[in-house]
Scaffold this motif. Structure first.
Motif, PDB file in Angstrom:
ATOM      1  N   ALA A  25      38.636  42.621  47.011  1.00 30.24           N
ATOM      2  CA  ALA A  25      37.378  43.335  46.770  1.00 30.24           C
ATOM      3  C   ALA A  25      36.296  42.844  47.724  1.00 30.24           C
ATOM      4  O   ALA A  25      36.226  41.645  48.032  1.00 30.24           O
ATOM      5  N   PRO A  26      35.447  43.743  48.201  1.00 31.17           N
ATOM      6  CA  PRO A  26      34.413  43.339  49.165  1.00 31.17           C
ATOM      7  C   PRO A  26      33.254  42.563  48.539  1.00 31.17           C
ATOM      8  O   PRO A  26      32.506  41.898  49.245  1.00 31.17           O
ATOM      9  N   THR A  27      33.088  42.663  47.226  1.00 29.56           N
ATOM     10  CA  THR A  27      31.979  41.971  46.552  1.00 29.56           C
ATOM     11  C   THR A  27      32.468  40.703  45.871  1.00 29.56           C
ATOM     12  O   THR A  27      33.653  40.578  45.531  1.00 29.56           O
ATOM     13  N   SER A  28      31.547  39.774  45.661  1.00 26.49           N
ATOM     14  CA  SER A  28      31.897  38.486  45.059  1.00 26.49           C
ATOM     15  C   SER A  28      31.247  38.327  43.700  1.00 26.49           C
ATOM     16  O   SER A  28      30.251  38.973  43.377  1.00 26.49           O
ATOM     17  N   VAL A  29      31.817  37.425  42.919  1.00 22.30           N
ATOM     18  CA  VAL A  29      31.342  37.127  41.576  1.00 22.30           C
ATOM     19  C   VAL A  29      31.224  35.618  41.449  1.00 22.30           C
ATOM     20  O   VAL A  29      32.100  34.882  41.911  1.00 22.30           O
ATOM     21  N   THR A  30      30.153  35.140  40.816  1.00 23.56           N
ATOM     22  CA  THR A  30      29.987  33.702  40.573  1.00 23.56           C
ATOM     23  C   THR A  30      30.083  33.437  39.072  1.00 23.56           C
ATOM     24  O   THR A  30      29.424  34.107  38.267  1.00 23.56           O
ATOM     25  N   ARG A  60      31.873  23.786  36.684  1.00 26.71           N
ATOM     26  CA  ARG A  60      31.700  23.954  38.137  1.00 26.71           C
ATOM     27  C   ARG A  60      31.427  25.409  38.454  1.00 26.71           C
ATOM     28  O   ARG A  60      32.099  26.305  37.926  1.00 26.71           O
ATOM     29  N   ASP A  61      30.467  25.656  39.335  1.00 27.03           N
ATOM     30  CA  ASP A  61      30.201  27.018  39.782  1.00 27.03           C
ATOM     31  C   ASP A  61      31.280  27.430  40.790  1.00 27.03           C
ATOM     32  O   ASP A  61      31.582  26.690  41.733  1.00 27.03           O
ATOM     33  N   VAL A  62      31.807  28.633  40.579  1.00 28.03           N
ATOM     34  CA  VAL A  62      32.904  29.143  41.394  1.00 28.03           C
ATOM     35  C   VAL A  62      32.550  30.551  41.844  1.00 28.03           C
ATOM     36  O   VAL A  62      32.105  31.362  41.028  1.00 28.03           O
ATOM     37  N   THR A  63      32.735  30.848  43.143  1.00 27.42           N
ATOM     38  CA  THR A  63      32.495  32.186  43.669  1.00 27.42           C
ATOM     39  C   THR A  63      33.801  32.734  44.254  1.00 27.42           C
ATOM     40  O   THR A  63      34.412  32.099  45.122  1.00 27.42           O
ATOM     41  N   PRO A  76      36.182  36.736  44.940  1.00 28.81           N
ATOM     42  CA  PRO A  76      36.070  38.190  44.997  1.00 28.81           C
ATOM     43  C   PRO A  76      36.177  38.813  43.604  1.00 28.81           C
ATOM     44  O   PRO A  76      36.911  38.321  42.743  1.00 28.81           O
ATOM     45  N   ALA A  77      35.435  39.877  43.394  1.00 23.08           N
ATOM     46  CA  ALA A  77      35.535  40.610  42.135  1.00 23.08           C
ATOM     47  C   ALA A  77      36.985  41.038  41.920  1.00 23.08           C
ATOM     48  O   ALA A  77      37.699  41.363  42.874  1.00 23.08           O
ATOM     49  N   GLY A  78      37.410  41.060  40.680  1.00 18.18           N
ATOM     50  CA  GLY A  78      38.781  41.431  40.375  1.00 18.18           C
ATOM     51  C   GLY A  78      39.746  40.272  40.351  1.00 18.18           C
ATOM     52  O   GLY A  78      40.895  40.429  39.927  1.00 18.18           O
ATOM     53  N   THR A  79      39.307  39.103  40.777  1.00 22.49           N
ATOM     54  CA  THR A  79      40.145  37.907  40.716  1.00 22.49           C
ATOM     55  C   THR A  79      40.346  37.511  39.255  1.00 22.49           C
ATOM     56  O   THR A  79      39.436  37.626  38.440  1.00 22.49           O
ATOM     57  N   SER A  80      41.527  37.041  38.931  1.00 19.74           N
ATOM     58  CA  SER A  80      41.755  36.571  37.565  1.00 19.74           C
ATOM     59  C   SER A  80      41.103  35.205  37.370  1.00 19.74           C
ATOM     60  O   SER A  80      40.889  34.453  38.326  1.00 19.74           O
ATOM     61  N   VAL A  81      40.813  34.896  36.125  1.00 24.12           N
ATOM     62  CA  VAL A  81      40.268  33.575  35.811  1.00 24.12           C
ATOM     63  C   VAL A  81      41.255  32.490  36.241  1.00 24.12           C
ATOM     64  O   VAL A  81      40.859  31.449  36.767  1.00 24.12           O
ATOM     65  N   MET A  82      42.546  32.745  36.038  1.00 22.16           N
ATOM     66  CA  MET A  82      43.563  31.770  36.436  1.00 22.16           C
ATOM     67  C   MET A  82      43.484  31.475  37.923  1.00 22.16           C
ATOM     68  O   MET A  82      43.471  30.308  38.346  1.00 22.16           O
ATOM     69  N   ALA A 119      33.907  37.641  35.680  1.00 23.12           N
ATOM     70  CA  ALA A 119      32.693  38.448  35.550  1.00 23.12           C
ATOM     71  C   ALA A 119      31.498  37.596  35.936  1.00 23.12           C
ATOM     72  O   ALA A 119      31.516  36.368  35.788  1.00 23.12           O
ATOM     73  N   GLN A 120      30.484  38.223  36.451  1.00 23.67           N
ATOM     74  CA  GLN A 120      29.286  37.520  36.887  1.00 23.67           C
ATOM     75  C   GLN A 120      28.683  36.746  35.713  1.00 23.67           C
ATOM     76  O   GLN A 120      28.476  37.279  34.630  1.00 23.67           O
ATOM     77  N   GLY A 121      28.436  35.445  35.927  1.00 26.38           N
ATOM     78  CA  GLY A 121      27.813  34.610  34.911  1.00 26.38           C
ATOM     79  C   GLY A 121      28.747  34.121  33.835  1.00 26.38           C
ATOM     80  O   GLY A 121      28.319  33.407  32.912  1.00 26.38           O
ATOM     81  N   MET A 122      30.012  34.466  33.895  1.00 32.22           N
ATOM     82  CA  MET A 122      30.988  34.032  32.888  1.00 32.22           C
ATOM     83  C   MET A 122      31.090  32.512  32.867  1.00 32.22           C
ATOM     84  O   MET A 122      31.044  31.857  33.910  1.00 32.22           O
ATOM     85  N   THR A 123      31.215  31.944  31.657  1.00 30.35           N
ATOM     86  CA  THR A 123      31.423  30.508  31.511  1.00 30.35           C
ATOM     87  C   THR A 123      32.770  30.285  30.843  1.00 30.35           C
ATOM     88  O   THR A 123      33.002  30.755  29.725  1.00 30.35           O
TER      89      THR A 123
END
Length: 947
Positions: free
Chosen positions: A16-21, A27-30, A32-38, A85-89
């Motif tokens: 995906a062209p967009t990123s999610v943090t 730890r903060d992780v950035t 690509p959108a659509g990446t699994s949590v794993m 997802a953006q802001g997910m903890t």
């Protein structure tokens, strides 16, 4: 490098062209959108336990071991199926999760034998690793094996075993077979603890099923359920070396996993850009020839071919060779000498052989196996596009909407690429197959061609011209592309030619035997279906009009605007692992490295200055010309590295006559091959596992070949050529193939930015690599064609001179099969013979019935040049009037029946069209009996004990 598993990120990469943090364990992780949590956790140093997840197949979410807690979310979702997802903890390690995971592992362990200390996967087992990772220590439920009673280990496959007692029903093998390989051979039967893997029906085992032994299931298995026999025999590996496969032109990257000097297994390298972690039965398993008892590891000589071989020292063999070379040159001149480079050896080794012939022998009499396979590709693509190679990388097929396969059988000849193609077809791309035989791609599980055009062998040009007729006359040409990128005047001339009514599908139907309605529909689909890509093989090039067909393919790509972007292009599927590299390195008698003509004064001066010699400005002899000249008494000596021309070249008896007429035949190879029957010197070669260097695959990808073990004969092949060169006075002093590669880069513009250290760093580069393309060119001709404007070339259909008639009413065409490779010198010395122990003749039921033949009968295959015998396979894969066979076994010597006809431009033999008769037989031909006697006599070694 030491041994460690390549990191598995659990789920496929997102592009995906967009990123999610998000936040994972504080730890903060950035990502690509659509990446699994794993995967997000794994990419950032985390490790979430899992069993059913692996990163080359889609997330499945069945094992429930990868549970995580997410702030604000209910329950404990599986991290493999949960996108970021953006802001997910996210919390991956909590007391609650630990308890749940231990419970899950306990259920798996309760149905698994606890024989870890005696299990061959001990310390190489994901179940074992994950049990440790979740802190599991106490087994409350003892394993009684009740769910596995009566399930014997399946040892039918020669390379791996299936032990159902170890299976945890994770389904990874099933999904790998479906998603990665695309064969759909495995299923999961039953439910709960009764779930089990099945290789087909209840009566099937892995050998009788549709399994193609690619190894994807073995690689995916997290336990010892599916495991290589070699691991059980040798033990788990202790180190690994990344190298490149030496079979077909796909160029798969592998980890050679070692224990001491023994290979334990070859594991496809997930970072390999040609194979993306996949493999086939040859690359994955068929490496045993390297240690086969037939390997010749000592140099041998003999005064004449009727004498037995004598084992000698390297110094003696080289002195024997050099003395004869010098004497022949002094008496008959440099033009009496020549050489053949190998498409199985490295770029560096091939480069040195052509340098030896040009600078050492003093002649341009050098050629390569591409003469008999893809020389029309070089001529046709250079004429139309300005460069002699395919236009795309393999990834490009995933952007294709319409795929045209002509004269190629990817599932057998290039299986790893075929799996990628099948992935795209299952996603909805359309397929057009132009082939006289019904190959697997025409119809197989979950893949079916939109159109199969079963043309009469030899009518490729007529079919392609008829398709062009439809496109031009129906107004489907991409005129904007043509005006911008091609020579408009040449296009208009070509368009007038193809528009003539004599090229209409209806007029040509009697010639091609392709129904005009099918041909029109296929042409319309290719012109209007979106991104159109063309893939072709030897069924295009090995014809009297091979070069014309390549240019007709190029015309078709240009007229539809299918050039210069992902998903389109013209892509020759190269047969041998380094046939592209052999051509790149100047193996043709008229071209120096980089496809520059020997008559060009400026180019020749560049090499003369660097090499310190004067080069002949006139092109030398091609292979067939060398043989003709030998019969005529003018050509006297040849150095053949890594090719078996007696078995692979056409009209076997003519090849034998040429070789037997020579005063000196030097064969440099692994085994006493068929050509060695006529040799005076045998120089033992090294396998790809025993050398350093580079291969260039069908997508122009230059990749490192790294030494895994010491050469059995003491030298790498480039060193042998250097020793021979120095024996005749060349004074070369290369210390490593990296120095040869530096010389190639210095003298070859398309390799200017290539070096051993750079390849070591980036893995691979696709030429051209230079100032204009510093990181290589995955797709060529993006802004414009390499030769300037694209050139449309008029390609008249000229029927072959090989005609059927009352004596020879059938047409023979030849090809390859999945389990065997080329002339079989390597694969016949492995367990791959379990699938293809002999060459068979495929014949349509009608033709067989007319001759009183049944499946399995011995038949006599006759042409005007020779005859042989082989068993028949009755099948409707071939059309009436057409028969088909492979050429992997010397007992058949299929090329004894092929003719001297060849491509008008390049002399590529017309293997694909031979007029034959097939009759019942009760035994081998006189020629076969004589050949067996000759081979046995020619392989005698004087110091071997008598039997």
């Amino acid at each position: 490098m030491g041994y460690e598993r390549q990191q598995d990120f659990g789920t496929p990469e997102s592009h995906a062209p967009t990123s999610v943090t998000l936040t994972i364990d504080g730890r903060d992780v950035t990502v690509p959108a659509g990446t699994s949590v794993m995967r997000a956790a794994a990419q950032n140093g985390g490790a979430i336990p899992s069993l059913c997840a692996t990163d080359n197949i889609k997330a499945f979410g069945s094992c429930r071991l990868c549970l995580v807690e997410i702030d604000g979310a209910r329950g404990t979702p599986a991290s493999c199926t949960t996108p970021v997802a953006q802001g997910m903890t996210v919390h991956t390690q909590t007391p609650r999760l630990q308890k749940l995971r231990r419970g899950v592992i306990e259920l798996y362990i309760s149905d698994h034998p606890l024989d870890c200390l005696t299990c061959s996967a001990n310390n190489d087992c994901e179940l074992q690793d994950q049990a440790a990772a979740v802190g599991f220590r106490d087994v409350r439920y003892g394993y009684d094996g009740a769910n596995h009673l009566g399930k014997a280990t399946d040892r039918s496959n020669p390379y791996f075993d299936f032990d159902p007692s170890k299976c945890i029903a994770c389904s990874r093998c099933v999904r790998a077979c479906d998603e990665v390989q695309g064969t759909f051979a495995l299923t999961m039967d039953g439910r709960g603890f009764a779930s089990e893997i099945s290789a087909g029906t209840a009566q099937d085992d892995f050998m009788s099923s549709e399994c193609v032994s690619c190894g994807a299931c073995v690689q995916a298995c997290p336990t010892a359920t599916l495991q290589e026999k070699s691991v059980r025999e040798v033990g788990t590996p202790e180190r690994s070396v990344v190298t490149t496969c030496a079979y077909c032109g796909v160029g798969c990257t592998f980890r050679a996993e070692m224990r001491g000097e023994q290979i334990v297994r070859m594991v496809p390298w997930k970072d390999g850009k040609a194979n993306r972690g996949h493999s086939c039965v040859k690359g994955r398993f068929a490496w045993g020839y390297a240690n086969h008892q037939d390997r010749i590891t000592s140099p041998m000589v003999r005064e004449s071919t009727d004498q037995p071989w004598r084992e000698v020292s390297w110094d003696d063999a080289l002195e024997f060779s050099a003395t004869r070379i010098k004497a022949i040159k002094a008496e008959h001149g440099a033009q009496a000498l020549g050489g053949i480079t190998s498409s199985r050896c490295t770029n560096e080794e091939t480069y040195l052989v052509q340098k030896l012939v040009r600078a050492g022998f003093g002649t341009n009499n050098v050629d390569t196996c591409a003469r008999v396979c893809h020389s029309p590709t070089g001529y046709g693509l250079k004429t139309t596009f300005g460069t002699s190679a395919g236009t795309q990388d393999f990834d490009s097929v995933m952007a294709s909407d319409v795929i045209l396969v002509i004269g190629a059988n990817p599932t057998d000849g290039h299986p790893v690429f075929a799996s990628r193609m099948k992935q795209r077809l299952r996603q909805g791309a359309k397929l057009i197959v132009i082939d006289p035989r019904r190959i697997d791609l025409v119809k197989s599980p979950h893949v079916e061609a939109a159109h199969h055009l079963p043309l009469q062998p030899g009518t490729n040009v007529a079919v392609l011209t008829a398709m062009a007729h439809v496109i031009v006359t129906e107004g489907l040409a991409d005129e904007d592309f043509i005006r911008a990128r091609c020579d408009w005047d040449e296009y208009q001339d070509w368009a007038r030619f193809v528009s003539d009514s004599r090229h209409a599908p209806e007029r040509l139907e009697a010639v091609t035997r392709v129904p005009s309605s099918d041909l029109r529909a296929a042409a319309r689909l290719f012109a209007t279906g979106g991104n159109g890509s063309i893939y072709y093989g030897l069924g295009v090039t090995e014809h009297s009009q091979g070069s014309s067909t390549v240019m007709a393919i190029a015309n078709l790509a240009m007229v539809t605007g299918n050039m210069g972007r992902p998903g389109v292009g013209v892509n020759p599927l190269r047969g041998q692992n380094n046939v592209q590299g052999a051509c790149d390195m100047g193996s043709f008698p008229h071209e120096l490295p980089g496809y520059r003509h020997i008559s060009d004064n400026e180019t020749r001066a560049l090499f003369e200055t660097d090499w310190g010699v004067t080069l002949d400005p006139d092109p030398g002899l091609r292979i067939n010309n060398m043989l003709d000249a030998a019969v005529d008494g003018f050509f006297r000596a040849i150095y053949i590295q890594g090719e078996d021309i007696l078995q692979s070249d056409p009209n076997t008896q003519h090849v034998a006559a040429g070789l037997s007429a020579m005063d000196l035949v030097i064969v440099h190879d692994l085994f006493l091959n068929e050509t060695a029957n006529y040799a005076h010197v045998f120089l033992p070669g090294s396998t790809f596992l025993e050398k350093n260097g580079t291969f260039t695959n069908a997508e122009r990808r230059i990749q490192p070949v790294r030494k895994v073990m010491k050469p059995a004969a003491g030298y790498e092949d480039w060193q042998v050529t250097q020793l021979l060169a120095n024996a005749i006075g060349a004074n070369w002093n290369y210390a490593h193939p990296s120095e040869i590669l530096d010389e190639i880069a210095r003298l070859t513009p398309s390799f200017a930015g290539v070096s051993w250290s750079r390849l070591d760093e980036v893995g691979s580069l696709q030429w051209p690599v230079n100032d204009q393309f510093p990181d290589g060119a995955p797709v060529m001709h993006v802004e414009g064609f390499a030769g300037g404007k694209g050139k449309f070339v008029v390609t008249d259909y000229v029927p072959t001179d090989e005609k059927t008639g009352p004596r020879f009413p059938l047409l023979l065409t030849t090809g390859r099969i999945l389990s065997q490779y080329n002339v079989g010198a390597q694969t016949r010395r492995t367990a791959n013979t379990a699938w293809h122990p002999e060459d068979l003749l495929e014949m349509h039921p009608t033709d067989a019935e007319n001759r009183g033949l049944s499946d399995g009968d011995w038949t006599r295959l006759q042409s005007r040049t020779g005859e042989t015998t082989l068993r028949i396979k009755v099948t409707d894969r071939v059309a009436p009037g057409v028969v088909y066979t492979t050429f992997h076994h010397p007992a058949t010597q299929a090329n004894v029946v092929t003719t001297e006809f060849s491509d008008w431009a390049t002399n590529c033999p017309e293997y694909k069209v031979t007029a034959v008769q097939v009759l019942p037989s009760n035994g081998p031909t006189d020629w076969q009996e004589a050949y067996v006697e000759l081979s046995d006599r020619s392989r005698r070694i004087a110091n071997e004990p008598a039997e």
